[in-house]
Write an enzyme that holds these catalytic residues in place. Structure first.
Site, PDB file in Angstrom:
ATOM      1  N   ARG A  97      24.512  45.905  30.362  1.00 12.37           N
ATOM      2  CA  ARG A  97      25.186  47.117  30.846  1.00 12.37           C
ATOM      3  C   ARG A  97      24.450  48.352  30.357  1.00 12.37           C
ATOM      4  O   ARG A  97      25.063  49.328  29.916  1.00 12.37           O
ATOM      5  CB  ARG A  97      26.633  47.193  30.343  1.00 12.37           C
ATOM      6  CG  ARG A  97      27.558  46.187  30.934  1.00 12.37           C
ATOM      7  CD  ARG A  97      28.125  46.701  32.254  1.00 12.37           C
ATOM      8  NE  ARG A  97      29.072  45.750  32.800  1.00 12.37           N
ATOM      9  CZ  ARG A  97      30.384  45.845  32.617  1.00 12.37           C
ATOM     10  NH1 ARG A  97      30.897  46.832  31.932  1.00 12.37           N
ATOM     11  NH2 ARG A  97      31.167  44.949  33.142  1.00 12.37           N
ATOM     12  N   ARG A 100      28.063  54.397  31.397  1.00  6.28           N
ATOM     13  CA  ARG A 100      28.772  55.637  31.070  1.00  6.28           C
ATOM     14  C   ARG A 100      28.356  56.267  29.754  1.00  6.28           C
ATOM     15  O   ARG A 100      28.708  57.393  29.482  1.00  6.28           O
ATOM     16  CB  ARG A 100      30.276  55.361  31.079  1.00  6.28           C
ATOM     17  CG  ARG A 100      30.781  55.166  32.492  1.00  6.28           C
ATOM     18  CD  ARG A 100      32.184  54.617  32.506  1.00  6.28           C
ATOM     19  NE  ARG A 100      32.202  53.236  32.055  1.00  6.28           N
ATOM     20  CZ  ARG A 100      33.280  52.481  32.047  1.00  6.28           C
ATOM     21  NH1 ARG A 100      34.423  52.971  32.427  1.00  6.28           N
ATOM     22  NH2 ARG A 100      33.212  51.225  31.649  1.00  6.28           N
ATOM     23  N   ARG A 116      26.531  59.469  39.055  1.00  5.52           N
ATOM     24  CA  ARG A 116      27.775  58.883  39.553  1.00  5.52           C
ATOM     25  C   ARG A 116      28.669  59.937  40.191  1.00  5.52           C
ATOM     26  O   ARG A 116      29.329  59.675  41.197  1.00  5.52           O
ATOM     27  CB  ARG A 116      28.521  58.185  38.426  1.00  5.52           C
ATOM     28  CG  ARG A 116      29.460  57.138  39.017  1.00  5.52           C
ATOM     29  CD  ARG A 116      30.309  56.503  38.007  1.00  5.52           C
ATOM     30  NE  ARG A 116      31.608  57.153  37.969  1.00  5.52           N
ATOM     31  CZ  ARG A 116      32.641  56.702  37.299  1.00  5.52           C
ATOM     32  NH1 ARG A 116      32.525  55.613  36.599  1.00  5.52           N
ATOM     33  NH2 ARG A 116      33.777  57.339  37.315  1.00  5.52           N
ATOM     34  N   ASP A 134      26.945  45.377  40.573  1.00  6.97           N
ATOM     35  CA  ASP A 134      28.030  44.733  39.838  1.00  6.97           C
ATOM     36  C   ASP A 134      28.154  43.296  40.332  1.00  6.97           C
ATOM     37  O   ASP A 134      27.808  43.001  41.480  1.00  6.97           O
ATOM     38  CB  ASP A 134      29.356  45.471  40.057  1.00  6.97           C
ATOM     39  CG  ASP A 134      30.384  45.020  39.025  1.00  6.97           C
ATOM     40  OD1 ASP A 134      30.336  45.522  37.888  1.00  6.97           O
ATOM     41  OD2 ASP A 134      31.191  44.127  39.330  1.00  6.97           O
ATOM     42  N   TYR A 172      38.020  36.183  39.221  1.00  8.45           N
ATOM     43  CA  TYR A 172      38.404  37.487  39.778  1.00  8.45           C
ATOM     44  C   TYR A 172      39.001  37.343  41.176  1.00  8.45           C
ATOM     45  O   TYR A 172      39.967  38.019  41.532  1.00  8.45           O
ATOM     46  CB  TYR A 172      37.189  38.413  39.875  1.00  8.45           C
ATOM     47  CG  TYR A 172      36.915  39.196  38.616  1.00  8.45           C
ATOM     48  CD1 TYR A 172      37.758  40.234  38.227  1.00  8.45           C
ATOM     49  CD2 TYR A 172      35.819  38.907  37.819  1.00  8.45           C
ATOM     50  CE1 TYR A 172      37.509  40.955  37.072  1.00  8.45           C
ATOM     51  CE2 TYR A 172      35.561  39.627  36.657  1.00  8.45           C
ATOM     52  CZ  TYR A 172      36.414  40.653  36.299  1.00  8.45           C
ATOM     53  OH  TYR A 172      36.173  41.367  35.156  1.00  8.45           O
TER      54      TYR A 172
HETATM   55  O1  CP3 Z   1      23.772  46.407  32.796  1.00  5.40           O
HETATM   56  C1  CP3 Z   1      23.530  47.181  33.731  1.00  5.40           C
HETATM   57  O2  CP3 Z   1      23.139  48.334  33.564  1.00  5.40           O
HETATM   58  C2  CP3 Z   1      23.607  46.665  35.158  1.00  5.40           C
HETATM   59  C3  CP3 Z   1      24.805  46.853  35.854  1.00  5.40           C
HETATM   60  C4  CP3 Z   1      26.016  45.974  35.631  1.00  5.40           C
HETATM   61  C5  CP3 Z   1      27.313  46.473  35.832  1.00  5.40           C
HETATM   62  N1  CP3 Z   1      28.200  45.435  35.770  1.00  5.40           N
HETATM   63  C6  CP3 Z   1      27.620  47.881  36.109  1.00  5.40           C
HETATM   64  C7  CP3 Z   1      28.988  48.361  35.914  1.00  5.40           C
HETATM   65  C8  CP3 Z   1      26.141  44.610  35.341  1.00  5.40           C
HETATM   66  C9  CP3 Z   1      25.073  43.612  34.964  1.00  5.40           C
HETATM   67  C10 CP3 Z   1      27.529  44.282  35.452  1.00  5.40           C
HETATM   68  C11 CP3 Z   1      28.056  42.918  35.297  1.00  5.40           C
HETATM   69  C12 CP3 Z   1      29.501  42.698  35.249  1.00  5.40           C
HETATM   70  N2  CP3 Z   1      30.491  43.345  35.935  1.00  5.40           N
HETATM   71  C13 CP3 Z   1      30.105  41.647  34.519  1.00  5.40           C
HETATM   72  C14 CP3 Z   1      29.346  40.612  33.716  1.00  5.40           C
HETATM   73  C15 CP3 Z   1      28.894  41.110  32.406  1.00  5.40           C
HETATM   74  C16 CP3 Z   1      29.975  41.367  31.398  1.00  5.40           C
HETATM   75  O3  CP3 Z   1      30.091  42.530  30.982  1.00  5.40           O
HETATM   76  O4  CP3 Z   1      30.674  40.422  31.028  1.00  5.40           O
HETATM   77  C17 CP3 Z   1      31.500  41.721  34.747  1.00  5.40           C
HETATM   78  C18 CP3 Z   1      32.546  40.814  34.144  1.00  5.40           C
HETATM   79  C19 CP3 Z   1      31.736  42.798  35.650  1.00  5.40           C
HETATM   80  C20 CP3 Z   1      33.027  43.237  36.245  1.00  5.40           C
HETATM   81  C21 CP3 Z   1      33.314  44.664  35.982  1.00  5.40           C
HETATM   82  N3  CP3 Z   1      32.646  45.736  36.562  1.00  5.40           N
HETATM   83  C22 CP3 Z   1      34.283  45.220  35.117  1.00  5.40           C
HETATM   84  C23 CP3 Z   1      35.245  44.407  34.266  1.00  5.40           C
HETATM   85  C24 CP3 Z   1      34.190  46.629  35.202  1.00  5.40           C
HETATM   86  C25 CP3 Z   1      35.049  47.670  34.543  1.00  5.40           C
HETATM   87  C26 CP3 Z   1      34.441  47.906  33.181  1.00  5.40           C
HETATM   88  C27 CP3 Z   1      35.056  49.058  32.454  1.00  5.40           C
HETATM   89  O5  CP3 Z   1      34.705  49.160  31.269  1.00  5.40           O
HETATM   90  O6  CP3 Z   1      35.801  49.853  33.033  1.00  5.40           O
HETATM   91  C28 CP3 Z   1      33.121  46.919  36.070  1.00  5.40           C
HETATM   92  C29 CP3 Z   1      32.642  48.269  36.405  1.00  5.40           C
HETATM   93  C30 CP3 Z   1      31.216  48.562  36.042  1.00  5.40           C
HETATM   94  N4  CP3 Z   1      30.148  47.765  36.327  1.00  5.40           N
HETATM   95  C31 CP3 Z   1      30.735  49.755  35.416  1.00  5.40           C
HETATM   96  C32 CP3 Z   1      29.334  49.640  35.355  1.00  5.40           C
HETATM   97  C33 CP3 Z   1      28.352  50.653  34.866  1.00  5.40           C
HETATM   98  C34 CP3 Z   1      31.564  50.948  35.006  1.00  5.40           C
HETATM   99  C35 CP3 Z   1      31.727  51.734  36.260  1.00  5.40           C
HETATM  100  C36 CP3 Z   1      31.874  53.178  36.038  1.00  5.40           C
HETATM  101  O7  CP3 Z   1      33.010  53.574  35.746  1.00  5.40           O
HETATM  102  O8  CP3 Z   1      30.867  53.906  36.181  1.00  5.40           O
END
Ligand code: CP3
Length: 341
Positions: free
Chosen positions: A21, A25, A34, A71, A149
């Site tokens: 990640r 943010r 964003r 994502d 999910y």
């Molecule tokens: O790492 C990176 O920079 C690449 C991008 C990436 C994102 N999600 C961007 C993202 C990757 C590799 C993921 C994978 C992902 N997404 C996983 C597997 C990895 C892990 O963390 O276990 C999972 C379970 C998700 C599902 C997901 N997407 C969730 C639970 C959330 C909410 C997270 C939160 O803290 O609110 C997301 C949103 C998400 N995906 C964000 C980002 C940058 C936050 C979005 C934002 O508000 O800008």
């Protein structure tokens, strides 16, 4: 490319480093882009902007690889499930899969994977701009994590909906997992054709399952995807990250190259069980990034265990939004410095 060499266990001048990640943010530059995109999904759908944020951590914090900005949930979304990211709640599918007709409605295989064209376009744009010596990482969720999910409809603490299905109608859960796996195979193959150098499979909800259930409902699908990709693309390293299954390491096998060690699994244990066969990645506790002292302690410890061989530095799960950028930079430069010794 040192990152790719390290993935195959080859000698490199230092242990390469990146962060899960990493675009996100905690970077003010990410928040700017964003804002321009409107919301998170729009950003994933805009190759120019997604490519810009993919490159930010390479330029700002100095990592050795860029992970494509997207994502894991874009896959079920393109299979036909409406997806929303709700502030404070995370991802939500309005109409989760509960019965056969919900699954039958979804698009499968290559047709669904081909709909993710904005991801492939982001990959092409990014690979053109990224330094030749930096690797581009593509990724997917594991079928079990994606199916969780799709069936629960959102994140869960109890996994009660998907587990009810597992115990009362396991054949149907297998049908869901098979359908998702077929899409994932084509999705990863398309990402490699578009230009990623490495692929990673995230199994974030692995720890929800008992050991036998884990191998039946998750690991066998990961292994199947890995064999397919290895056969088609033998020169592309594959990283797996099943989170929270440190107690199951004795039974982990398959044709992948790198095993991502989560922060709850002691590095010594992972090295003992898997280090001879696989390159290990990880496993710094992400909250250590709140303190430089705690970061240094972990970097030194991991480096002394791994002896800077067959290892890729990374966090043991995703970076959190309120981590100071300065501390993220410190982690990257320290990991490089320590492992050059
Ligand atoms: O790492 C990176 O920079 C690449 C991008 C990436 C994102 N999600 C961007 C993202 C990757 C590799 C993921 C994978 C992902 N997404 C996983 C597997 C990895 C892990 O963390 O276990 C999972 C379970 C998700 C599902 C997901 N997407 C969730 C639970 C959330 C909410 C997270 C939160 O803290 O609110 C997301 C949103 C998400 N995906 C964000 C980002 C940058 C936050 C979005 C934002 O508000 O800008």
């Amino acid at each position: 490319m040192i990152f790719v060499d390290a993935c195959f266990g080859k000698e490199t001048p230092y242990t390469p480093v990146w962060m899960m990640r990493q675009a996100g943010r905690y970077l003010p530059e990410y928040m700017e882009v964003r804002k321009k995109a409107g919301n998170f999904l729009n950003l994933c759908h805009s190759p120019k902007l997604a490519s810009e944020v993919t490159l930010q951590p390479v330029d700002i914090v100095g990592v050795d690889a860029a992970i494509i900005f997207s994502d894991i949930l874009v896959v079920p979304n393109e299979m036909g499930m409406e997806l929303d990211f709700v502030k404070g709640e995370g991802p939500v599918f309005e109409k989760p899969i509960r019965e056969k007709k919900d699954l039958d409605k979804l698009i499968g295989g290559k047709e669904a994977a081909d709909k993710l064209d904005y991801v492939y376009e982001t990959i092409k744009l990014t690979r053109e701009k990224l330094d030749k010596d930096k690797a581009l990482i593509g990724f997917t969720g594991a079928p079990w994590t994606l199916a969780t999910y799709m069936i629960e409809g959102q994140g869960t603490k109890t996994y009660s909906v998907v587990k009810k299905m597992l115990y009362s109608n396991p054949q149907f859960l297998h049908e869901v997992l098979k359908k998702v796996s077929e899409v994932v195979k084509h999705y990863l193959a398309n990402q490699i054709r578009a230009g990623v150098d490495v692929v990673q499979i995230f199994d974030s909800w692995a720890a929800a399952l008992e050991k036998d259930a884990y191998f039946e409902f998750s690991w066998r699908y990961i292994k199947d995807i890995v064999s397919y990709i290895k056969k088609e693309f033998p020169n592309t390293p594959i990283i797996v990250f099943p989170k929270g299954i440190g107690a199951y390491l004795d039974d982990i096998d398959g044709d992948f190259d790198v095993f991502g060690v989560d922060w709850g699994t002691p590095m010594e244990l992972a090295k003992e069980k898997l280090g001879a066969k696989y390159v290990l990645q990880g496993n710094m506790e992400p909250c250590r990034l709140y303190s430089k002292v705690a970061t240094k302690e972990a970097v030194e410890k991991i480096s002394s265990i791994m002896q800077n061989k067959r290892h890729i530095f990374n966090l043991g799960h995703g970076i959190l939004p309120d981590v100071p950028v300065e501390n993220a930079k410190y982690f990257i430069s320290l990991a490089k410095e320590v492992t050059k010794r």
